[in-house]
Scaffold this motif. Structure first.
Motif, PDB file in Angstrom:
ATOM      1  N   PHE A   1      -1.878  13.510  -1.667  1.00 29.07           N
ATOM      2  CA  PHE A   1      -1.454  13.768  -0.290  1.00 29.07           C
ATOM      3  C   PHE A   1      -0.898  12.453   0.278  1.00 29.07           C
ATOM      4  N   PHE A   2       0.238  12.064  -0.266  1.00 31.56           N
ATOM      5  CA  PHE A   2       0.772  10.741   0.044  1.00 31.56           C
ATOM      6  C   PHE A   2       1.525  10.686   1.362  1.00 31.56           C
ATOM      7  N   PHE A   3       1.958  11.850   1.883  1.00 31.57           N
ATOM      8  CA  PHE A   3       2.886  11.825   3.023  1.00 31.57           C
ATOM      9  C   PHE A   3       2.261  11.161   4.246  1.00 31.57           C
ATOM     10  N   PHE A   4       1.073  11.612   4.640  1.00 32.99           N
ATOM     11  CA  PHE A   4       0.474  11.109   5.875  1.00 32.99           C
ATOM     12  C   PHE A   4       0.017   9.656   5.716  1.00 32.99           C
ATOM     13  N   ASP A   5      -0.491   9.319   4.535  1.00 35.08           N
ATOM     14  CA  ASP A   5      -0.821   7.915   4.284  1.00 35.08           C
ATOM     15  C   ASP A   5       0.426   7.040   4.334  1.00 35.08           C
ATOM     16  N   ALA A   6       1.512   7.564   3.768  1.00 32.26           N
ATOM     17  CA  ALA A   6       2.759   6.796   3.766  1.00 32.26           C
ATOM     18  C   ALA A   6       3.273   6.597   5.186  1.00 32.26           C
ATOM     19  N   VAL A   7       3.188   7.631   6.026  1.00 34.91           N
ATOM     20  CA  VAL A   7       3.641   7.512   7.411  1.00 34.91           C
ATOM     21  C   VAL A   7       2.816   6.473   8.166  1.00 34.91           C
ATOM     22  N   SER A   8       1.519   6.454   7.927  1.00 35.50           N
ATOM     23  CA  SER A   8       0.666   5.469   8.609  1.00 35.50           C
ATOM     24  C   SER A   8       1.022   4.047   8.194  1.00 35.50           C
ATOM     25  N   HIS A   9       1.343   3.844   6.928  1.00 32.08           N
ATOM     26  CA  HIS A   9       1.743   2.509   6.472  1.00 32.08           C
ATOM     27  C   HIS A   9       3.098   2.105   7.048  1.00 32.08           C
ATOM     28  N   VAL A  10       4.017   3.065   7.163  1.00 33.05           N
ATOM     29  CA  VAL A  10       5.337   2.778   7.740  1.00 33.05           C
ATOM     30  C   VAL A  10       5.203   2.416   9.214  1.00 33.05           C
ATOM     31  N   ILE A  11       4.361   3.153   9.935  1.00 29.04           N
ATOM     32  CA  ILE A  11       4.149   2.853  11.357  1.00 29.04           C
ATOM     33  C   ILE A  11       3.538   1.467  11.523  1.00 29.04           C
TER      34      ILE A  11
ATOM     35  N   LYS B   1     -10.028   3.490   0.744  1.00 30.12           N
ATOM     36  CA  LYS B   1      -9.371   4.606   0.065  1.00 30.12           C
ATOM     37  C   LYS B   1      -9.145   4.265  -1.408  1.00 30.12           C
ATOM     38  N   GLU B   2      -9.071   5.312  -2.216  1.00 32.99           N
ATOM     39  CA  GLU B   2      -8.883   5.111  -3.655  1.00 32.99           C
ATOM     40  C   GLU B   2      -7.504   4.537  -3.959  1.00 32.99           C
ATOM     41  N   ALA B   3      -6.498   5.001  -3.206  1.00 27.79           N
ATOM     42  CA  ALA B   3      -5.130   4.557  -3.488  1.00 27.79           C
ATOM     43  C   ALA B   3      -4.918   3.085  -3.153  1.00 27.79           C
TER      44      ALA B   3
ATOM     45  N   MET C   1       0.824  -1.213   0.000  1.00 33.66           N
ATOM     46  CA  MET C   1       0.000   0.000   0.000  1.00 33.66           C
ATOM     47  C   MET C   1       0.853   1.257   0.000  1.00 33.66           C
ATOM     48  N   LEU C   2       2.049   1.182   0.600  1.00 38.53           N
ATOM     49  CA  LEU C   2       2.945   2.342   0.601  1.00 38.53           C
ATOM     50  C   LEU C   2       3.374   2.708  -0.812  1.00 38.53           C
ATOM     51  N   VAL C   3       3.714   1.719  -1.613  1.00 37.82           N
ATOM     52  CA  VAL C   3       4.122   1.981  -3.000  1.00 37.82           C
ATOM     53  C   VAL C   3       2.966   2.565  -3.808  1.00 37.82           C
ATOM     54  N   LYS C   4       1.775   2.001  -3.652  1.00 41.20           N
ATOM     55  CA  LYS C   4       0.617   2.496  -4.404  1.00 41.20           C
ATOM     56  C   LYS C   4       0.207   3.891  -3.954  1.00 41.20           C
ATOM     57  N   THR C   5       0.473   4.214  -2.695  1.00 41.96           N
ATOM     58  CA  THR C   5       0.123   5.547  -2.208  1.00 41.96           C
ATOM     59  C   THR C   5       0.947   6.608  -2.912  1.00 41.96           C
TER      60      THR C   5
END
Length: 255
Positions: free
Chosen positions: A47-57, A110-112, A37-41
């Protein structure tokens, strides 16, 4: 154990280790799903930053919980994360795994991270990992209460490590050491062998066992003042008893 009359420490050793293997598989699946999901985000979302942080956490939390299910860093977890150490059960682990499952499944709206964006293969990985880790989280919570030996102070993690002899492998709890009778009673079902006739383990006064390493005996005194013993060595201090009142000298007197 509150739910069953017969001891479950023996079967619990097998069942809990099967659950352990499934915990590891489900957490690895969450890690794979989070990075997918991080790659697709990055590709779809603006607005990929906050979604990416949530996936990393989510991925790093899964790695952290994965380490608690392995023999690595046991002293670190016992010292800094006691709720995830062998002295506690699987309740904390189960709650965190359930939160991970809800978080992963929530991303599917989510769409992403939809099926169209991820593709059918990756979408199946995400939904399967979320469902599996959620189910295993609930299973860990129930297993923590079912397989513990509350009277002996043995947790489900300790049963998973030692099986039916967990009560003999671990030190006795403080509540049992400080028993008013001065002895510790061990049930027949918790003994390592069935031919033992005595069902008590003697303890010394105060509830401490004789081989307790906490006993502190002082070393011999080296700096002793010799003058303090002079009065015991002097003959002038010896007083001769009065023989007039000795029974052997009082033949004619009656008491």
């Amino acid at each position: 154990m509150p739910f069953f009359k017969k001891p479950l420490a023996g079967p619990g050793f097998v069942i809990l280790n099967v659950i352990r293997a499934m915990n590891i598989v489900s957490l690895i699946a969450v890690i794979v799903a989070s990075f997918s999901m991080l790659v697709k985000t990055f590709i779809v979302s603006k607005f990929f930053f906050f979604d990416a942080v949530s996936h990393v956490i989510t991925a790093f939390l899964s790695m952290f919980l994965l380490l608690t299910e392995t023999p690595l860093f046991r002293s670190y977890f016992a010292r800094n994360w006691p709720l995830l150490s062998p002295t506690h059960g699987f309740v904390t682990l189960g709650i965190l795994m359930s939160i991970l499952g809800v978080s992963v499944l929530g991303n599917l709206n989510k769409e992403a991270t939809s099926q169209a964006s991820l593709g059918t293969s990756y979408w199946r990985i995400v939904i399967a990992s979320g469902i599996l880790v959620l189910i295993m989280g609930v299973a860990n919570i129930f297993a923590s209460y079912i397989f513990r030996i509350k009277k002996m102070g043995v947790t489900a993690r300790q049963v998973r490590a030692y099986g039916a002899v967990a009560a003999q492998k671990l030190p006795l709890p403080v509540s049992m050491l400080n028993s008013p009778s001065g002895s510790v009673r061990v049930d027949a079902k918790h003994r390592p062998f069935g031919l033992v006739r005595s069902d008590t383990v003697p303890a010394s006064a105060g509830g401490m066992r004789m081989n307790d390493p906490r006993r502190n005996i002082s070393a011999p005194m080296n700096n002793v003042n010799p003058d303090q013993f002079v009065r015991f060595d002097s003959e002038e201090t010896v007083v001769k008893p009065d023989l007039a009142h000795h029974p052997a000298m009082m033949h004619g007197e009656r008491f």
